[in-house]
Design an enzyme around this catalytic site. Structure first.
Site, PDB file in Angstrom:
ATOM      1  N   GLY A  34       0.830  -1.215   0.000  1.00  0.00           N
ATOM      2  CA  GLY A  34       0.000   0.000   0.000  1.00  0.00           C
ATOM      3  C   GLY A  34       0.851   1.246   0.000  1.00  0.00           C
ATOM      4  O   GLY A  34       1.872   1.310   0.686  1.00  0.00           O
ATOM      5  N   GLY A  70      -4.764  -0.641   9.876  1.00  0.00           N
ATOM      6  CA  GLY A  70      -3.758  -1.336  10.702  1.00  0.00           C
ATOM      7  C   GLY A  70      -4.158  -2.787  10.882  1.00  0.00           C
ATOM      8  O   GLY A  70      -5.016  -3.092  11.684  1.00  0.00           O
ATOM      9  N   ARG A  71      -3.539  -3.668  10.113  1.00  0.00           N
ATOM     10  CA  ARG A  71      -3.931  -5.071  10.067  1.00  0.00           C
ATOM     11  C   ARG A  71      -3.734  -5.737  11.426  1.00  0.00           C
ATOM     12  O   ARG A  71      -4.655  -6.303  11.979  1.00  0.00           O
ATOM     13  CB  ARG A  71      -3.050  -5.759   9.019  1.00  0.00           C
ATOM     14  CG  ARG A  71      -3.645  -6.950   8.377  1.00  0.00           C
ATOM     15  CD  ARG A  71      -2.942  -7.253   7.057  1.00  0.00           C
ATOM     16  NE  ARG A  71      -1.480  -7.277   7.169  1.00  0.00           N
ATOM     17  CZ  ARG A  71      -0.661  -7.322   6.121  1.00  0.00           C
ATOM     18  NH1 ARG A  71      -1.160  -7.342   4.902  1.00  0.00           N
ATOM     19  NH2 ARG A  71       0.631  -7.345   6.272  1.00  0.00           N
ATOM     20  N   THR A 106       5.758   2.096   5.501  1.00  0.00           N
ATOM     21  CA  THR A 106       4.437   1.559   5.833  1.00  0.00           C
ATOM     22  C   THR A 106       3.719   2.486   6.802  1.00  0.00           C
ATOM     23  O   THR A 106       4.323   2.965   7.764  1.00  0.00           O
ATOM     24  CB  THR A 106       4.475   0.142   6.452  1.00  0.00           C
ATOM     25  OG1 THR A 106       3.193  -0.126   7.026  1.00  0.00           O
ATOM     26  CG2 THR A 106       5.515  -0.001   7.542  1.00  0.00           C
ATOM     27  N   ASP A 152       1.585   1.417   8.714  1.00  0.00           N
ATOM     28  CA  ASP A 152       1.323   0.581   9.898  1.00  0.00           C
ATOM     29  C   ASP A 152       2.419   0.699  10.959  1.00  0.00           C
ATOM     30  O   ASP A 152       2.200   0.330  12.106  1.00  0.00           O
ATOM     31  CB  ASP A 152       1.203  -0.887   9.485  1.00  0.00           C
ATOM     32  CG  ASP A 152      -0.029  -1.152   8.644  1.00  0.00           C
ATOM     33  OD1 ASP A 152      -0.940  -0.303   8.672  1.00  0.00           O
ATOM     34  OD2 ASP A 152      -0.078  -2.199   7.967  1.00  0.00           O
ATOM     35  N   LEU A 177      -8.164   7.351   2.378  1.00  0.00           N
ATOM     36  CA  LEU A 177      -7.938   8.805   2.448  1.00  0.00           C
ATOM     37  C   LEU A 177      -6.866   9.131   3.487  1.00  0.00           C
ATOM     38  O   LEU A 177      -6.144  10.114   3.361  1.00  0.00           O
ATOM     39  CB  LEU A 177      -9.236   9.538   2.805  1.00  0.00           C
ATOM     40  CG  LEU A 177     -10.422   9.318   1.857  1.00  0.00           C
ATOM     41  CD1 LEU A 177     -11.633  10.115   2.326  1.00  0.00           C
ATOM     42  CD2 LEU A 177     -10.067   9.695   0.426  1.00  0.00           C
TER      43      LEU A 177
END
Lengths: 386, 386
Positions: free
Chosen positions: B15, B183-184, B137, B139, B287
């Protein structure tokens, strides 16, 4: 409240905008200039008037007033309350008891209805109260004004966000994003996505056009023939041929209106159960009306000006009207202010013009681009497209 | 590609972020300074290398390079593709055929795994290829670096948005908003909501803590005793005691990871079926990683610098490493760069530290505030709270 001086109350109704506090700023500064002694904000809109719950706005320093214009949402609170005849009597009693001579209500069509009822009651009992409406709504659905303060900033947010989203979906192959945009019955805000500074692949669905699932799936299939991702912009208020909301939260607001929400997720499920396309949804929701970083400069100026004008009009003896924006010129953009009867605005909704929607019902015309571009302020940021 | 010159390829994996193009800017400028002749971007990440699909980055003017740093998402595209042994061989063949001597891969833990495999294969077949990983990332879950480029900007977006949302929910009575944050498996981004410049009423749920419905409803009941609205910040990756995602889109990404989504809506239904509170959800989703207006200046600078450093390291003979950020000082913030082995980063996830989560599991500690504050750049905007 000091009952020996002539007092003024300003109140906010309905959902806040990124510039509702700019109008408050304008009201307070002009009221001070006009030497209105008691300057009060009703806390949580008309509920503050019903419960005699006020904030003394004279306490604000000039530095705090400046900060007010850059503060999201409504600093004095707002409400969604439909007022009945008994409420109107309580409101008038409270205003009379507090020697309030000026009442400014900043809101949309429901609030203008409240405003109109208060003005009528004051006139009926012969109490000299100047009641002036200040327009506000991100939905841009008020009659008798070229556009509404709050719309330009929310439209800028949607245009910028759509442009960024188009860049994002182009980054990863096989990618569809559905952006859900606020707007109960009018598509003005969703239409602003068309201004996105980007030659991307986009479909826009407004509530003015009946939503048809089969046609939608066909639209998506055609659009996906292009390989640069796809952004589908959907107004939360889209409805089927029976008038049923596609996304329905099951909640009713204080005025009895059904609260829409979730249309993007419904559309995403339609796509994923019919195609092998990767699809996701984005629903910025309240963030779109609260964003100060994407506040439109022209919108903030107009919001301030309608606040100022409401006070001037009342001081000069006016009452029972709403301040309205007249577009004087488009390039360079200029505007003037006038007053319109509250009744001509109350409880009506100005829909997005059907003639500005293309034949396929998935994009909007250049007339809209020309209408909306000046309202969103500075030019949109440019991006590098390789 | 001119096969008579030594060539360089830069590619993006996973991403995009608000500053991944800043790293690309850094790579290109430094490669030009170092007089690498052929400077190419792989289109859509490793897929571009597999398909010999490249963009000649020497075409970019210096003005376009500046614009690149203010362009959302990935200008050369990205991908999510797990590469197998056969892929690695094709990649090496293509690199050799094109006389590529430098390969820079900008991505997260999955991309560092790809990078590591390419470096190992090059070494095995004795091909002089300099492979350097550039961290990225939103994340912030990469091992062996203080933090990741991309995180600071996404964190700024969440902190600003939460502050604006707190203003909005305070405006209207009886109002709860649930903000779903990307956030996985790691809660770094959701935790950034705690920086919101606002003394509002907030609950934060991170994926590091098992989500328990009964406790959640009790938390909400207690928090709603306050009257100034409530923002519930929820990481999309929260899971129940069996490790099942609370919000599950049912989709798997290219690496076989389940794609989370919809946790906020699930929580909203829990609230509305147990209490009479008005609740809604906001899910800015993509976004939040694409917003250029909320790009963190320090994040953009660091992203540029890691790009520059990757090229310098490779030019000096380095390979098989990722550039890593070392925090030198917190006040005033300063950092340096070092290299770490790709293997120490690949396919591992740095979770949010449990000791930075409060006992009730609904807020984070001052240690996190100190950690995160410098990364989001300029001070957050101040608002007027009456």
């Amino acid at each position: 409240m000091n009952k020996n001086t002539e007092n003024m109350i300003v109140a906010h109704g309905g959902g806040p905008t990124a510039v509702i506090n700019s109008s408050l700023h304008g009201v307070v500064e002009e009221a001070r200039k006009c030497q209105i002694k008691g300057i009060y904000g009703a806390i949580n809109g008309i509920e503050g008037v019903l419960n005699n719950n006020f904030y003394d706005l004279n306490r604000l320093t000039s530095q705090e007033l400046k900060l007010l214009s850059r503060t999201p949402a409504s600093a004095i609170g707002s409400c969604r309350r439909k007022i009945g005849n008994d409420d109107v009597k309580i409101i008038l009693n409270n205003l009379i008891e507090n020697n309030v001579r000026y009442f400014f209500y900043n809101g949309g069509n429901d609030s203008m209805d409240t405003c109109s009822k208060i003005a009528a009651q004051a006139e009926m009992i012969n109490y000299d109260l100047r009641v002036v409406g200040i327009p506000k709504t991100i939905d841009n659905d008020l009659y008798n004004t070229d556009h509404c303060p709050g719309y330009g900033s929310a439209a800028r947010y949607i245009a910028v966000s759509t442009g960024e989203l188009l860049c994002d979906v182009r980054s990863l192959p096989i990618h569809i994003s559905i952006l859900e945009v606020m707007g109960r019955n009018a598509g003005w805000l969703a239409a602003a996505a068309s201004l996105a500074n980007n030659s991307g692949n986009m479909l826009i669905y407004l509530p003015e056009i009946v939503f048809n699932k089969e046609k939608f799936l066909e639209d998506v299939k055609c659009a996906r023939r292009r390989t640069d991702g796809l952004v589908i912009v959907v107004s939360e208020g889209i409805k089927d041929s029976k008038g049923k909301l596609i996304g329905d939260t099951g909640i009713k607001d204080g005025f009895g209106h059904t609260v829409p929400g979730g249309a993007a997720d419904v559309l995403a499920r339609m796509i994923s159960s019919n195609f092998d396309f990767k699809v996701r949804t984005e629903k910025p929701g309240l963030l779109g009306r609260a964003s100060i970083s994407l506040q439109s400069k022209i919108d903030a100026r107009e919001a301030y000006d309608v606040g100022v004008q409401a006070v001037r009009y009342a001081i000069n003896g006016g009452t029972g009207k709403m301040i309205s924006i007249v577009r004087e010129c488009n390039k360079p953009y200029s505007y003037s202010l006038k007053t319109v009867p509250l009744d001509s605005v109350a409880e009506r909704e100005k829909k997005f013009p059907l003639e500005w929607i293309n034949e396929n019902g998935t994009s909007v015309s250049n007339e809209f681009t020309e209408y909306c571009t000046p309202l969103i302020g500075d030019d949109l940021p440019k991006y590098l497209v390789l």
